[in-house]
Design a protein around this motif. Structure first.
Motif, short mmCIF file in Angstrom:
data_model
loop_
_atom_site.label_atom_id
_atom_site.label_comp_id
_atom_site.label_asym_id
_atom_site.label_seq_id
_atom_site.Cartn_x
_atom_site.Cartn_y
_atom_site.Cartn_z
N ALA A 32 0.98 -1.10 0.03
CA ALA A 32 -0.09 -0.07 0.02
C ALA A 32 0.83 1.09 -0.08
O ALA A 32 1.93 1.21 0.37
CB ALA A 32 -1.03 -0.27 1.15
N SER A 51 -4.55 1.57 -1.08
CA SER A 51 -4.54 -0.21 -1.20
C SER A 51 -3.56 -0.51 -2.43
O SER A 51 -3.51 0.13 -3.31
CB SER A 51 -5.72 -0.72 -1.21
N THR A 52 -3.37 -1.77 -2.15
CA THR A 52 -2.41 -2.50 -3.08
C THR A 52 -2.82 -2.57 -4.50
O THR A 52 -2.25 -2.34 -5.57
CB THR A 52 -1.99 -3.91 -2.76
N GLU A 100 0.21 -2.40 4.86
CA GLU A 100 -1.08 -2.63 5.12
C GLU A 100 -1.65 -1.19 4.95
O GLU A 100 -0.87 -0.15 5.42
CB GLU A 100 -1.63 -3.11 6.43
N ALA A 101 -2.47 -0.57 4.25
CA ALA A 101 -2.94 0.70 3.99
C ALA A 101 -3.58 1.01 5.45
O ALA A 101 -4.22 0.82 6.02
CB ALA A 101 -4.20 0.82 3.19
#
Length: 121
Positions: A32, A51-52, A100-101
């Protein structure tokens, strides 16, 4: 992961800028990506994160509705489109990579060198 920001500059209030952050390596899509900023004498503060996959984003209240974060995983690049800029947006803007976002600064593993944004009234 090495991150390089670009696109900063000087603009008048109400103007727009688009920041870019390009990552090295083949693992970009597994991170992220966030944008933070730091004004003179201030702490680094959260601006936005994506996010990714790019399907979701989170914004600080101060920029919501004016800034848009996006990413292109094929180009290993994350963007921050900044519209309706205000003098209080003046800061050095940094991109960061995290698993992680999150808005939490301490969760970011990698940082770019920053790019200056100056908004004059």
């Amino acid at each position: 992961v090495q991150l390089v920001e670009s696109g900063g500059g000087s603009v008048q209030a109400g103007g727009s800028l688009r920041l870019s952050c390009t990552a090295s390596g083949r693992t970009f899509s597994s991170y992220a990506m966030g944008w933070f900023r730091q004004a003179p004498g201030g702490e680094r503060e959260f601006v936005a994160v994506i996010s990714t996959s790019g399907s979701s984003g989170l914004y600080a209240d101060s920029v919501k509705g004016r800034f848009t974060i996006s990413r292109d995983n094929a180009k290993n690049t994350v963007y921050l489109q900044m519209n309706s800029l205000r003098p209080e947006d003046t800061a050095v803007y940094y991109c960061g990579a995290t698993r992680e976002a999150t808005w939490a600064l301490e969760s970011y593993n990698f940082w770019g060198q920053g790019t200056q944004v100056t908004v004059s009234s």
